[in-house]
Design a protein around this motif. Structure first.
Motif, mmCIF file in Angstrom:
data_model
loop_
_atom_site.group_PDB
_atom_site.id
_atom_site.type_symbol
_atom_site.label_atom_id
_atom_site.label_comp_id
_atom_site.label_asym_id
_atom_site.label_seq_id
_atom_site.Cartn_x
_atom_site.Cartn_y
_atom_site.Cartn_z
ATOM 1 N N THR A 257 0.852 -1.189 0.000
ATOM 2 C CA THR A 257 0.000 0.000 0.000
ATOM 3 C C THR A 257 0.892 1.244 0.000
ATOM 4 O OG1 THR A 257 -0.070 0.184 2.411
ATOM 5 C CG2 THR A 257 -1.722 -1.245 1.353
ATOM 6 N N LEU A 258 0.291 2.395 -0.269
ATOM 7 C CA LEU A 258 1.071 3.630 -0.241
ATOM 8 C C LEU A 258 1.621 3.897 1.156
ATOM 9 C CD1 LEU A 258 0.171 4.129 -3.133
ATOM 10 C CD2 LEU A 258 -0.293 6.503 -2.514
ATOM 11 N N ASP A 259 0.844 3.588 2.182
ATOM 12 C CA ASP A 259 1.324 3.791 3.552
ATOM 13 C C ASP A 259 2.511 2.884 3.852
ATOM 14 O OD1 ASP A 259 -0.463 5.798 4.137
ATOM 15 O OD2 ASP A 259 -1.912 4.487 5.123
ATOM 16 N N GLU A 260 2.440 1.642 3.393
ATOM 17 C CA GLU A 260 3.569 0.719 3.597
ATOM 18 C C GLU A 260 4.809 1.211 2.864
ATOM 19 O OE1 GLU A 260 1.260 -3.572 4.192
ATOM 20 O OE2 GLU A 260 1.594 -2.792 2.166
ATOM 21 N N MET A 261 4.612 1.716 1.647
ATOM 22 C CA MET A 261 5.740 2.247 0.890
ATOM 23 C C MET A 261 6.333 3.482 1.578
ATOM 24 S SD MET A 261 6.486 0.453 -1.799
ATOM 25 C CE MET A 261 7.343 1.597 -2.883
ATOM 26 N N ARG A 262 5.475 4.365 2.044
ATOM 27 C CA ARG A 262 5.960 5.574 2.730
ATOM 28 C C ARG A 262 6.796 5.205 3.951
ATOM 29 N NH1 ARG A 262 0.447 7.352 1.965
ATOM 30 N NH2 ARG A 262 0.322 8.800 0.204
ATOM 31 N N GLU A 263 6.342 4.218 4.694
ATOM 32 C CA GLU A 263 7.061 3.811 5.899
ATOM 33 C C GLU A 263 8.443 3.256 5.553
ATOM 34 O OE1 GLU A 263 6.270 1.171 9.958
ATOM 35 O OE2 GLU A 263 5.192 0.672 8.115
ATOM 36 N N LEU A 264 8.500 2.421 4.523
ATOM 37 C CA LEU A 264 9.785 1.845 4.108
ATOM 38 C C LEU A 264 10.733 2.922 3.588
ATOM 39 C CD1 LEU A 264 8.538 -1.358 2.234
ATOM 40 C CD2 LEU A 264 9.719 -1.296 4.433
ATOM 41 N N ILE A 265 10.202 3.817 2.776
ATOM 42 C CA ILE A 265 11.052 4.840 2.173
ATOM 43 C C ILE A 265 11.518 5.849 3.213
ATOM 44 C CG2 ILE A 265 11.069 6.740 0.491
ATOM 45 C CD1 ILE A 265 9.178 4.950 -1.225
ATOM 46 N N LEU A 266 10.656 6.197 4.154
ATOM 47 C CA LEU A 266 11.072 7.088 5.238
ATOM 48 C C LEU A 266 12.189 6.449 6.048
ATOM 49 C CD1 LEU A 266 10.730 9.637 6.970
ATOM 50 C CD2 LEU A 266 8.946 8.422 8.259
ATOM 51 N N TRP A 267 12.047 5.170 6.340
ATOM 52 C CA TRP A 267 13.096 4.440 7.074
ATOM 53 C C TRP A 267 14.414 4.513 6.301
ATOM 54 C CZ3 TRP A 267 16.237 0.338 5.837
ATOM 55 C CH2 TRP A 267 16.933 -0.256 6.895
ATOM 56 N N ALA A 268 14.349 4.269 4.984
ATOM 57 C CA ALA A 268 15.563 4.308 4.162
ATOM 58 C C ALA A 268 16.157 5.714 4.123
ATOM 59 C CB ALA A 268 15.240 3.832 2.747
ATOM 60 N N ARG A 269 15.324 6.705 3.975
ATOM 61 C CA ARG A 269 15.793 8.084 3.909
ATOM 62 C C ARG A 269 16.511 8.499 5.196
ATOM 63 N NH1 ARG A 269 16.350 8.173 -0.392
ATOM 64 N NH2 ARG A 269 15.004 8.788 -2.120
ATOM 65 N N GLU A 270 15.948 8.127 6.319
ATOM 66 C CA GLU A 270 16.549 8.488 7.601
ATOM 67 C C GLU A 270 17.918 7.843 7.780
ATOM 68 O OE1 GLU A 270 13.516 7.293 10.348
ATOM 69 O OE2 GLU A 270 12.472 9.229 10.256
ATOM 70 N N ARG A 271 18.172 6.773 7.034
ATOM 71 C CA ARG A 271 19.455 6.078 7.136
ATOM 72 C C ARG A 271 20.342 6.323 5.909
ATOM 73 N NH1 ARG A 271 15.601 4.598 9.851
ATOM 74 N NH2 ARG A 271 15.781 3.597 11.900
ATOM 75 N N LYS A 272 19.922 7.315 5.115
ATOM 76 C CA LYS A 272 20.688 7.746 3.941
ATOM 77 C C LYS A 272 20.892 6.614 2.926
ATOM 78 C CE LYS A 272 23.087 11.605 6.161
ATOM 79 N NZ LYS A 272 22.171 11.671 7.312
ATOM 80 N N LEU A 273 19.849 5.792 2.739
ATOM 81 C CA LEU A 273 19.869 4.740 1.730
ATOM 82 C C LEU A 273 19.112 5.202 0.492
ATOM 83 C CD1 LEU A 273 18.959 1.558 3.846
ATOM 84 C CD2 LEU A 273 21.207 2.582 3.485
ATOM 85 N N TYR A 274 19.579 4.807 -0.677
ATOM 86 C CA TYR A 274 18.810 5.017 -1.900
ATOM 87 C C TYR A 274 17.694 3.977 -1.967
ATOM 88 C CZ TYR A 274 22.691 7.955 -3.518
ATOM 89 O OH TYR A 274 23.641 8.936 -3.636
ATOM 90 N N VAL A 275 16.647 4.303 -2.730
ATOM 91 C CA VAL A 275 15.509 3.390 -2.871
ATOM 92 C C VAL A 275 15.342 3.004 -4.334
ATOM 93 C CG1 VAL A 275 13.033 3.062 -2.564
ATOM 94 C CG2 VAL A 275 14.345 4.367 -0.865
ATOM 95 N N HIS A 276 15.379 1.705 -4.589
ATOM 96 C CA HIS A 276 15.190 1.140 -5.927
ATOM 97 C C HIS A 276 13.894 0.338 -5.937
ATOM 98 C CE1 HIS A 276 15.626 -2.602 -8.454
ATOM 99 N NE2 HIS A 276 15.795 -1.681 -9.383
ATOM 100 N N ILE A 277 13.137 0.463 -7.034
ATOM 101 C CA ILE A 277 11.940 -0.343 -7.223
ATOM 102 C C ILE A 277 12.174 -1.321 -8.362
ATOM 103 C CG2 ILE A 277 9.490 -0.364 -7.856
ATOM 104 C CD1 ILE A 277 9.871 0.876 -5.175
ATOM 105 N N ASP A 278 12.025 -2.617 -8.070
ATOM 106 C CA ASP A 278 11.965 -3.610 -9.138
ATOM 107 C C ASP A 278 10.517 -3.611 -9.609
ATOM 108 O OD1 ASP A 278 11.802 -5.781 -10.806
ATOM 109 O OD2 ASP A 278 12.843 -7.172 -9.473
#
Length: 341
Positions: free
Chosen positions: A149-170
């Motif tokens: 869901t969009l909420d699940e995606m937001r949570e994952l991406i926020l987590w990655a952003r806070e840890r300075k990780l890039y986000v890739h979508i397959d």
């Protein structure tokens, strides 16, 4: 002859997309992405992913994933991904061998990874003995036919952003997720803060061809070299580009995704109450997963090809595609019912 349920890769080319190849097959045209079709296709991707989108064509899905991830990692870094992710299970080690980075699989539930699971694997920061996580790769839809869901995606991406990780979508089947969520492609990628997308064409009615889309424009700077060095620079790129132009024209992409999703849901409802069969979950994409008795596999596959997903439990994957028809679903469900009697 019955249409099988092995893969959306098994389907032929959508007639409109096949016609686009014929139309592009005229005279001579500049090569290596300098032709008018590639320019128009690039505009199509900007229309659907936002004006900053930088698009590069490659030949297949593994190449899209490998080159995208290679462009945003260094050899001592790792990519966090679901344990069932295609890059981890079905690409023969190509990401690690060709990309030079390490994959760090994270336990998933129904194909989805959670922040809690990721946190347990985001460890040993700054430790020179341990590969440093640099990217979070999310498969959308997942390998098990579920959709974040969009909420699940937001949570994952926020987590990655806070840890300075890039986000890739397959996103081999990203169009299916957009239709399932009733959102635009931009809403489920760019607007969420995704950096790069591997966008599928082959599974969605094209002859062949995928796109690597950089939404974080700064990361695209050297990609042309990565693509060439990875043997993925198409010389006659107009024949990939023309397919994507037609794919986006008049929302054909939605039509294709909608048919495969609707037929998968039909299949789910047609078989879920058959005795002896256990369906995993209602599909949010174009895949139905069901456990069946081992003795059913051979007679079913003689008429309708499909893959046994788990050889220990005989859970099978049944996939629909742009050309799957309701009659195909009825015929398949009736064959299963006969075996259950």
């Amino acid at each position: 002859m019955n249409r099988g349920f092995g893969s959306d890769n098994h389907a032929g080319i959508h007639p409109r997309i096949l016609e686009s190849l014929k139309d592009a097959n005229v005279e001579h045209a500049p090569s290596y992405g300098t032709d008018e079709w590639t320019e128009e296709a690039s505009r199509c991707f900007k229309n659907h992913f936002g004006p900053a989108a930088q698009t590069f064509f490659v030949f297949n899905g593994t190449a899209a994933n490998v080159t995208a991830l290679r462009a945003i990692t260094r050899p001592w870094q790792s990519v966090l991904c679901a344990d069932v992710a295609h890059i981890n299970v079905d690409e023969c080690g190509a990401p690690e061998q060709m990309g030079g980075f390490k994959l760090q699989p994270v336990p998933s539930i129904d194909g989805k990874i959670s922040v809690a699971a990721l946190e347990q694997h985001f460890i040993r920061r700054g430790d020179q003995h341990f590969s440093q996580a640099a990217v979070l790769s999310i498969t959308q839809p997942t390998e098990l036919g579920t959709v974040y869901t969009l909420d699940e995606m937001r949570e994952l991406i926020l987590w990655a952003r806070e840890r300075k990780l890039y986000v890739h979508i397959d996103g081999a089947r990203l169009a299916n997720a957009a239709v399932s969520l009733n959102k635009t492609l931009q809403e489920i990628t760019t607007d969420l803060g995704v950096d790069v997308v591997s966008f599928g064409g082959t599974k969605n009615g094209l002859l062949m061809g995928e796109a690597v889309i950089f939404l974080n424009k700064s990361l695209a700077h050297d990609f042309k070299y990565v693509r060439k060095q990875s043997s993925q620079l198409p010389s006659k790129s107009r024949f990939i580009a023309c397919q994507f132009i037609e794919y986006f024209k008049n929302d054909l992409w939605k039509e294709i995704a909608s048919n495969s999703l609707e037929r998968a849901q039909e299949l789910y409802h047609a078989v879920r109450e058959i005795p002896g069969l256990v369906v995993r979950t209602e599909p949010a994409s174009n895949a139905v997963f069901a456990k069946i008795p081992q003795t059913w596999v051979k007679p079913l596959r003689e008429k309708f090809f499909f893959y046994v997903w788990d050889e220990n439990t005989f859970e099978c994957r049944w996939m629909t595609s742009w050309d799957t028809q309701t009659q195909d679903i009825t015929n398949f469900a009736n064959a299963i019912k006969e075996l259950s009697r």
